[in-house]
Design an enzyme around this catalytic site. Structure first.
Site, PDB file in Angstrom:
ATOM      1  N   SER A 190       0.822  -1.227   0.000  1.00 50.28           N
ATOM      2  CA  SER A 190       0.000   0.000   0.000  1.00 50.28           C
ATOM      3  C   SER A 190       0.848   1.267   0.000  1.00 50.28           C
ATOM      4  O   SER A 190       0.382   2.329   0.431  1.00 50.28           O
ATOM      5  CB  SER A 190      -0.969   0.016   1.202  1.00 50.28           C
ATOM      6  OG  SER A 190      -1.806  -1.127   1.182  1.00 50.28           O
ATOM      7  N   ARG A 191       2.078   1.145  -0.448  1.00 54.50           N
ATOM      8  CA  ARG A 191       3.011   2.286  -0.508  1.00 54.50           C
ATOM      9  C   ARG A 191       3.351   2.856   0.860  1.00 54.50           C
ATOM     10  O   ARG A 191       3.857   3.976   0.970  1.00 54.50           O
ATOM     11  CB  ARG A 191       2.463   3.400  -1.415  1.00 54.50           C
ATOM     12  CG  ARG A 191       2.284   2.982  -2.879  1.00 54.50           C
ATOM     13  CD  ARG A 191       3.626   2.588  -3.488  1.00 54.50           C
ATOM     14  NE  ARG A 191       3.539   2.320  -4.918  1.00 54.50           N
ATOM     15  CZ  ARG A 191       3.386   1.096  -5.451  1.00 54.50           C
ATOM     16  NH1 ARG A 191       3.285   0.041  -4.649  1.00 54.50           N
ATOM     17  NH2 ARG A 191       3.345   0.928  -6.757  1.00 54.50           N
TER      18      ARG A 191
END
Length: 212
Positions: A190-191
């Protein structure tokens, strides 16, 4: 124009928590380098990008190979008359980056750059294959040449002149970056990546987490 916005990758191989990481950046780098070397999936774990800045403030990068590291710093070898050599002569600071794609890791290092001793440069030069030693004489690195034939001719001339035991060219040798900043980046899902930064403050390393 090609649209690359659809390219995506989810980083899920590993984590980098404060409880895992060393309090000393050199030790953390040694651990990650050993893992990259042992992984069998990183093609050239010793490849690093070097960024320098011209007198006009224009940055430039190139890929070189790390040859040594210890408490004194990070070492690589090159032609001192090359573009990076000239830029470092005018502004002796640089940034390095290792990008181990297959391990979803990046290491960034910043600091002052100095030349290694003549003895260190001589020792490393002597350890290189003969063709590489002659190549240091043959290539006017970063200069414009008319064709590859110039390099071939220069190499033949160097072989005839220096034989099987060429001395190190005076314009060729090592640089050492003395770090004052490190960053270790581990890709996460999810970065929400892990970024641990180390800054040298009053002779001690301060470790901090950075937002991705």
């Amino acid at each position: 124009m090609s649209d690359l916005g659809h390219l995506r990758k989810s980083y899920e191989r590993d984590t980098l928590e404060e409880t895992q990481a060393s309090s000393e950046p050199l030790r953390q780098f040694e651990l990650w380098m050993k893992e990259a070397l042992a992984s069998g999936v990183v093609p050239e774990p010793n490849a690093m990008t070097v960024a320098t800045v011209s007198p006009e403030g224009r940055p430039s990068t190139r890929v070189v190979l790390i040859k040594a590291f210890d408490a004194r710093g990070i070492v690589w070898y090159t032609n001192y008359h090359s573009r990076k050599g000239r830029e470092l002569a005018g502004n002796p600071f640089a940034a390095l980056q290792f990008h181990w794609v297959e391990m979803e890791r990046v290491v960034r290092i910043e600091g002052r750059v100095e030349k290694v001793s003549d003895a260190e440069s001589d020792a490393y030069y002597a350890s290189r294959p003969l063709d590489s030693r002659l190549g240091a004489w043959a290539s006017p690195q970063s200069e414009v040449i008319s064709s590859r034939a110039v390099l071939v001719a220069n190499a033949a001339k160097a072989a005839a002149q220096h034989g099987l035991n060429p001395e190190r060219p005076p314009h060729w040798g090592g640089f050492r970056l003395v770090p004052d900043r490190w960053e270790f980046w581990q890709g996460r899902k999810s970065r929400l990546h892990d970024r641990l930064s180390y800054r040298l403050v009053d002779g001690q390393w301060l470790r901090e987490r950075l937002a991705p």
